[in-house]
Scaffold this motif. Structure first.
Motif, PDB file in Angstrom:
ATOM      1  N   ALA A  38       0.783  -1.239   0.000  1.00 22.56           N
ATOM      2  CA  ALA A  38       0.000   0.000   0.000  1.00 22.56           C
ATOM      3  C   ALA A  38       0.812   1.285   0.000  1.00 22.56           C
ATOM      4  O   ALA A  38       0.341   2.308  -0.487  1.00 22.56           O
ATOM      5  CB  ALA A  38      -0.932   0.010   1.204  1.00 22.56           C
ATOM      6  N   CYS A  39       1.997   1.280   0.545  1.00 29.01           N
ATOM      7  CA  CYS A  39       2.755   2.538   0.660  1.00 29.01           C
ATOM      8  C   CYS A  39       3.092   3.048  -0.741  1.00 29.01           C
ATOM      9  O   CYS A  39       3.782   2.380  -1.504  1.00 29.01           O
ATOM     10  CB  CYS A  39       4.035   2.322   1.465  1.00 29.01           C
ATOM     11  SG  CYS A  39       5.104   3.783   1.482  1.00 29.01           S
ATOM     12  N   PRO A  40       2.622   4.242  -1.091  1.00 36.68           N
ATOM     13  CA  PRO A  40       2.861   4.736  -2.451  1.00 36.68           C
ATOM     14  C   PRO A  40       4.329   5.042  -2.726  1.00 36.68           C
ATOM     15  O   PRO A  40       4.734   5.121  -3.890  1.00 36.68           O
ATOM     16  CB  PRO A  40       2.006   6.003  -2.521  1.00 36.68           C
ATOM     17  CG  PRO A  40       1.847   6.436  -1.107  1.00 36.68           C
ATOM     18  CD  PRO A  40       1.828   5.171  -0.295  1.00 36.68           C
ATOM     19  N   GLU A  61       4.018  11.383   3.481  1.00 31.66           N
ATOM     20  CA  GLU A  61       3.124  11.870   4.539  1.00 31.66           C
ATOM     21  C   GLU A  61       1.646  11.710   4.160  1.00 31.66           C
ATOM     22  O   GLU A  61       0.824  12.566   4.465  1.00 31.66           O
ATOM     23  CB  GLU A  61       3.451  13.333   4.887  1.00 31.66           C
ATOM     24  CG  GLU A  61       4.879  13.488   5.386  1.00 31.66           C
ATOM     25  CD  GLU A  61       5.386  14.926   5.334  1.00 31.66           C
ATOM     26  OE1 GLU A  61       4.572  15.838   5.508  1.00 31.66           O
ATOM     27  OE2 GLU A  61       6.593  15.122   5.108  1.00 31.66           O
ATOM     28  N   CYS A  62       1.358  10.603   3.479  1.00 32.06           N
ATOM     29  CA  CYS A  62      -0.015  10.393   3.018  1.00 32.06           C
ATOM     30  C   CYS A  62      -0.894   9.806   4.116  1.00 32.06           C
ATOM     31  O   CYS A  62      -2.113   9.912   4.057  1.00 32.06           O
ATOM     32  CB  CYS A  62      -0.026   9.466   1.807  1.00 32.06           C
ATOM     33  SG  CYS A  62       0.478   7.781   2.172  1.00 32.06           S
ATOM     34  N   GLY A  63      -0.276   9.143   5.101  1.00 28.78           N
ATOM     35  CA  GLY A  63      -1.045   8.589   6.206  1.00 28.78           C
ATOM     36  C   GLY A  63      -1.615   7.207   5.953  1.00 28.78           C
ATOM     37  O   GLY A  63      -2.282   6.652   6.812  1.00 28.78           O
ATOM     38  N   THR A  64      -1.376   6.633   4.782  1.00 27.08           N
ATOM     39  CA  THR A  64      -1.946   5.328   4.453  1.00 27.08           C
ATOM     40  C   THR A  64      -1.537   4.261   5.462  1.00 27.08           C
ATOM     41  O   THR A  64      -2.366   3.476   5.920  1.00 27.08           O
ATOM     42  CB  THR A  64      -1.496   4.895   3.047  1.00 27.08           C
ATOM     43  OG1 THR A  64      -1.903   5.876   2.108  1.00 27.08           O
ATOM     44  CG2 THR A  64      -2.094   3.546   2.673  1.00 27.08           C
ATOM     45  N   CYS A  65      -0.274   4.232   5.814  1.00 30.10           N
ATOM     46  CA  CYS A  65       0.191   3.184   6.726  1.00 30.10           C
ATOM     47  C   CYS A  65      -0.455   3.318   8.100  1.00 30.10           C
ATOM     48  O   CYS A  65      -0.807   2.330   8.731  1.00 30.10           O
ATOM     49  CB  CYS A  65       1.713   3.181   6.837  1.00 30.10           C
ATOM     50  SG  CYS A  65       2.454   4.757   7.289  1.00 30.10           S
ATOM     51  N   ARG A  66      -0.669   4.552   8.519  1.00 27.75           N
ATOM     52  CA  ARG A  66      -1.286   4.763   9.829  1.00 27.75           C
ATOM     53  C   ARG A  66      -2.737   4.296   9.813  1.00 27.75           C
ATOM     54  O   ARG A  66      -3.208   3.652  10.744  1.00 27.75           O
ATOM     55  CB  ARG A  66      -1.207   6.240  10.219  1.00 27.75           C
ATOM     56  CG  ARG A  66      -1.736   6.499  11.609  1.00 27.75           C
ATOM     57  CD  ARG A  66      -1.450   7.884  12.078  1.00 27.75           C
ATOM     58  NE  ARG A  66      -2.052   8.912  11.244  1.00 27.75           N
ATOM     59  CZ  ARG A  66      -2.162  10.176  11.611  1.00 27.75           C
ATOM     60  NH1 ARG A  66      -1.675  10.566  12.771  1.00 27.75           N
ATOM     61  NH2 ARG A  66      -2.710  11.050  10.807  1.00 27.75           N
TER      62      ARG A  66
END
Ligand code: SF4
Length: 91
Positions: A38-40, A61-66
């Motif tokens: 998922a991490c772009p 700093e997209c926040g996907t992982c969080r």
């Protein structure tokens, strides 16, 4: 223009002394696999020997992982302080 070329024009000011993302010890491999996919920026990786790799320096700093894994993988997720972090260029 493809995404890799677009990403290549962003600038990163890396705070070498202060990781803004830190992983838990021995992350769950199923959860970790989600982040590999998922991490772009492709920052979550596994070596050929199966050991996990993470480098916060290229973070978008997209926040996907969080959102995906939260505290199961991440013991820390903050925006970089001050002027550190990604600077997006548009166009
Ligand atoms: Fe990757 Fe986005 Fe997480 Fe940064 S915030 S490590 S770019 S998924």
């Amino acid at each position: 223009v493809n995404v890799d070329v677009k990403l290549g024009v962003n600038k990163f000011f890396v705070d070498e002394n202060n990781a803004h993302i830190e992983l838990v010890e021995n992350p769950d491999s199923v959860e970790f696999a989600k982040l590999i996919a998922a991490c772009p920026a492709g920052l979550y990786k596994k070596d050929d020997d199966g050991s996990i790799q993470f480098d916060y320096a290229g973070c978008l700093e997209c926040g996907t992982c969080r959102v995906l894994c939260g505290k199961t993988i991440l013991q820390k997720w903050e925006y970089p302080v001050g002027t550190f972090g990604v600077e997006y260029r548009f166009g």
